[in-house]
Design an enzyme around this catalytic site. Structure first.
Site, mmCIF file in Angstrom:
data_model
loop_
_atom_site.group_PDB
_atom_site.id
_atom_site.type_symbol
_atom_site.label_atom_id
_atom_site.label_comp_id
_atom_site.label_asym_id
_atom_site.label_seq_id
_atom_site.Cartn_x
_atom_site.Cartn_y
_atom_site.Cartn_z
ATOM 1 C CG ASP A 1 -8.926 -30.645 32.368
ATOM 2 O OD1 ASP A 1 -8.166 -31.642 32.355
ATOM 3 O OD2 ASP A 1 -9.236 -30.023 31.339
ATOM 4 C CG ASP B 1 -9.300 -20.558 26.545
ATOM 5 O OD1 ASP B 1 -10.146 -20.893 27.403
ATOM 6 O OD2 ASP B 1 -8.794 -21.380 25.752
ATOM 7 C CG ASP C 1 -9.489 -34.238 28.830
ATOM 8 O OD1 ASP C 1 -10.193 -33.220 29.023
ATOM 9 O OD2 ASP C 1 -8.531 -34.254 28.038
HETATM 10 P P1 ATP Z 1 -11.012 -30.064 25.129
HETATM 11 O O1 ATP Z 1 -10.222 -30.808 26.168
HETATM 12 O O2 ATP Z 1 -12.389 -30.576 24.906
HETATM 13 O O3 ATP Z 1 -10.279 -29.830 23.889
HETATM 14 P P2 ATP Z 1 -10.767 -27.937 27.028
HETATM 15 O O4 ATP Z 1 -11.515 -26.652 27.183
HETATM 16 O O5 ATP Z 1 -10.785 -28.868 28.177
HETATM 17 O O6 ATP Z 1 -11.276 -28.587 25.711
HETATM 18 P P3 ATP Z 1 -7.925 -27.950 27.315
HETATM 19 O O7 ATP Z 1 -6.897 -27.647 26.303
HETATM 20 O O8 ATP Z 1 -8.028 -29.320 27.887
HETATM 21 O O9 ATP Z 1 -9.297 -27.528 26.659
HETATM 22 O O10 ATP Z 1 -7.732 -26.892 28.474
HETATM 23 C C1 ATP Z 1 -8.452 -26.971 29.707
HETATM 24 C C2 ATP Z 1 -8.838 -25.587 30.170
HETATM 25 O O11 ATP Z 1 -7.658 -24.801 30.395
HETATM 26 C C3 ATP Z 1 -9.659 -24.789 29.172
HETATM 27 O O12 ATP Z 1 -11.022 -25.035 29.295
HETATM 28 C C4 ATP Z 1 -9.306 -23.371 29.520
HETATM 29 O O13 ATP Z 1 -10.072 -22.915 30.608
HETATM 30 C C5 ATP Z 1 -7.855 -23.467 29.967
HETATM 31 N N1 ATP Z 1 -6.915 -23.187 28.868
HETATM 32 C C6 ATP Z 1 -6.331 -24.077 28.045
HETATM 33 N N2 ATP Z 1 -5.510 -23.488 27.167
HETATM 34 C C7 ATP Z 1 -5.550 -22.175 27.439
HETATM 35 C C8 ATP Z 1 -4.915 -21.030 26.878
HETATM 36 N N3 ATP Z 1 -4.071 -21.131 25.842
HETATM 37 N N4 ATP Z 1 -5.202 -19.824 27.432
HETATM 38 C C9 ATP Z 1 -6.050 -19.723 28.475
HETATM 39 N N5 ATP Z 1 -6.683 -20.747 29.018
HETATM 40 C C10 ATP Z 1 -6.443 -21.972 28.529
HETATM 41 MG MG MG Z 2 -9.723 -30.739 28.380
#
Ligand code: ATP
Ligand code: MG
Length: 462
Positions: free
Chosen positions: A76, A157, A74
């Site tokens: 963001d 993170d 997705d």
């Molecule tokens: P994917 O969607 O492919 O699983 P993603 O990195 O986009 O990976 P998401 O859970 O969608 O993960 O979160 C989006 C963004 O928000 C992350 O890339 C990170 O920068 C931030 N993020 C998400 N969860 C946390 C957390 N628990 N602590 C700190 N930052 C976070």
């Molecule tokens: Mg994501």
């Protein structure tokens, strides 16, 4: 995979990996991203917010994945606009507030998540603030403090998740050396790892998830505190853990993920009873669970559906015998002991990970099938074939056999039976004779309807 885990290609001098106050800027010639690769809706949102005077970027997983040549799940967007300001710009926007207040902008089936820049928690002031709050162990309970772009980078993170892409100028802003870590294939936490895990222990699971998904290594300071802090996962609400566990095991890299979870002691906190079984019967438990996960990964790769119920049924199955035996040793007959053991195990597991009823019921049905598959005489085999849970039960039987469980060729029998025509099937049933190994208790007595119901495993509610 595991050997790679703690390899750090260039160990940093300091444990703490800070973000810069001014980002490294990569111009369009210095990276591989192109605006056209991103969702045009996401790009449209960024353009719209920028022309309304806000800062806005594509961020997180989509930038990371694109740099690695992976199709993002997705897209963001991060912006300086508040949720209310974002909503004012788009007709199709909805403010959603779970842990964080976010805006979802809808385009048919595509949803773009737009989040306001957020700040890390000021260490001292949080007690009096009504925007943020922590518990005694440092865990963040609420997190709605808005901040600047730099703050936003700081509270993310991993370094590779703190990359901001501006599709208008086609520049990447890199506050935490994320591009370097992408090149070197390293998962590295931003900030002091211990503190970042204490703020949110789920980051330990995220570290494992990204390592397995991207086939990266974990930077050694990022890995170091995990074993010691793993038990902090017990403080995480079970509903959130359920979501995280699904992401861990349904991301197409479940087998590697499992190895890492076990190695880093995270598995114990997620599945305590199964971890115990892993200790007691390592080879069998490990084989059964890994085989289930290898199959899951394969199905996902082939685009086939996977059911979380089957996965949980496999993850918990090795923990079942100990419970059943314990109940039997207290005088409970085998079949009720099996029912009660299954009920207890699932109820206990749900305290940790809130598996919804729509999955716990099929878990019980898959397990009940294991008791019924050996009883094939008369019309039973055909009745079982018609059972909507037959396929899952049969697959589960094959899984048990592949882990070395002795079933006297039951899996092969069912494979043949399914392939056979009517007369072949009749012969197979006739040849069963006394081989139809219904449990002694069930064969001897003609059961009353209520007992029968119990033996056939009407699932009770968990
Ligand atoms: P994917 O969607 O492919 O699983 P993603 O990195 O986009 O990976 P998401 O859970 O969608 O993960 O979160 C989006 C963004 O928000 C992350 O890339 C990170 O920068 C931030 N993020 C998400 N969860 C946390 C957390 N628990 N602590 C700190 N930052 C976070
Ligand atoms: Mg994501």
């Amino acid at each position: 995979m595991l050997k790679k885990l703690f390899q750090s290609l260039r160990p940093p001098v300091h444990v703490t990996h800070h973000v810069r106050t001014t980002p490294e800027v990569l111009n369009s010639g210095q990276h591989s991203l192109q605006r056209g690769q991103f969702s045009r809706h996401a790009v449209g949102i960024v353009e719209r917010l920028q022309s309304a005077g806000y800062q806005a970027y594509l961020v997180g997983g989509c930038v990371r994945d694109m740099l690695l040549g992976i199709t993002p799940k997705d897209f963001d967007v991060a912006t300086s606009a508040t949720p209310e300001q974002i909503r004012a710009e788009f007709r199709n926007a909805r403010v959603i507030g779970r842990r964080f207040k976010l805006v979802h902008v809808h385009f048919g089936r595509e949803i773009i998540e737009v989040a306001t820049f957020r700040a890390n928690h000021p260490q001292d002031e949080e007690e009096n603030s009504n925007h943020s709050s922590r518990n005694e162990s440092g865990r963040i309970l609420r997190d709605n403090v808005y901040g600047t772009l730099e703050d936003d980078a700081q509270r993310r993170d991993f370094t590779i998740n703190a990359l901001y892409y501006d599709p208008v100028t086609e520049r990447i802003l890199d506050y935490a050396n994320g591009v370097h870590d992408i090149r070197n294939r390293l998962i590295r936490l931003i900030g002091d790892p211990r503190q970042r895990y204490q703020e949110d222990p789920v980051r330990m699971l995220r570290a494992v998830r990204f390592t397995a998904k991207l086939d990266f290594g974990i930077e050694k300071h990022t890995a170091a505190p995990i074993r010691e802090l793993a038990a902090m996962l017990r403080e995480i609400p079970s509903a959130r853990l359920f979501e995280e566990v699904l992401k861990l095991f349904l991301g197409g890299h479940a087998a590697d993920t499992f190895e890492m979870l076990v190695d880093l002691k995270l598995f114990d906190s997620l599945f305590p009873a199964s971890a115990e079984a892993l200790e007691e019967q390592p080879t069998y438990t490990h084989t059964l669970i890994s085989q289930a996960l290898v199959n899951t990964d394969l199905r996902i790769k082939q685009g086939k559906p996977v059911t979380p119920a089957f996965l949980f049924a496999a993850l918990l199955w090795p923990a079942l015998p100990a419970r059943v035996l314990r109940l039997q040793s207290r005088g409970m007959p085998p079949i009720p002991a099996m029912q009660e053991g299954a009920h207890e195990l699932i109820a206990e597991q749900c305290q940790r990970i809130a598996i919804p009823k729509r999955f716990t019921i099929p878990i019980r049905e898959i397990w009940d099938m294991q008791e019924r598959l050996p009883r094939r005489s008369g019309k039973r085999a055909d009745l079982l074939l018609d059972n909507p849970r037959f396929r899952a039960g049969y697959d589960f039987l094959l899984l048990r056999e592949s882990a070395g469980e002795e079933t006297d060729g039951l899996g092969e029998w069912w494979t043949e039976y399914q392939d056979g025509n009517d007369s072949e099937r009749r012969v197979m049933i006739r040849d069963l004779g006394s081989r139809d190994d219904a449990p002694a208790a069930a064969r001897k007595r003609k059961r009353s309807p209520s007992k029968r119901k119990q033996a056939d495993g009407a699932p009770d509610s968990e």
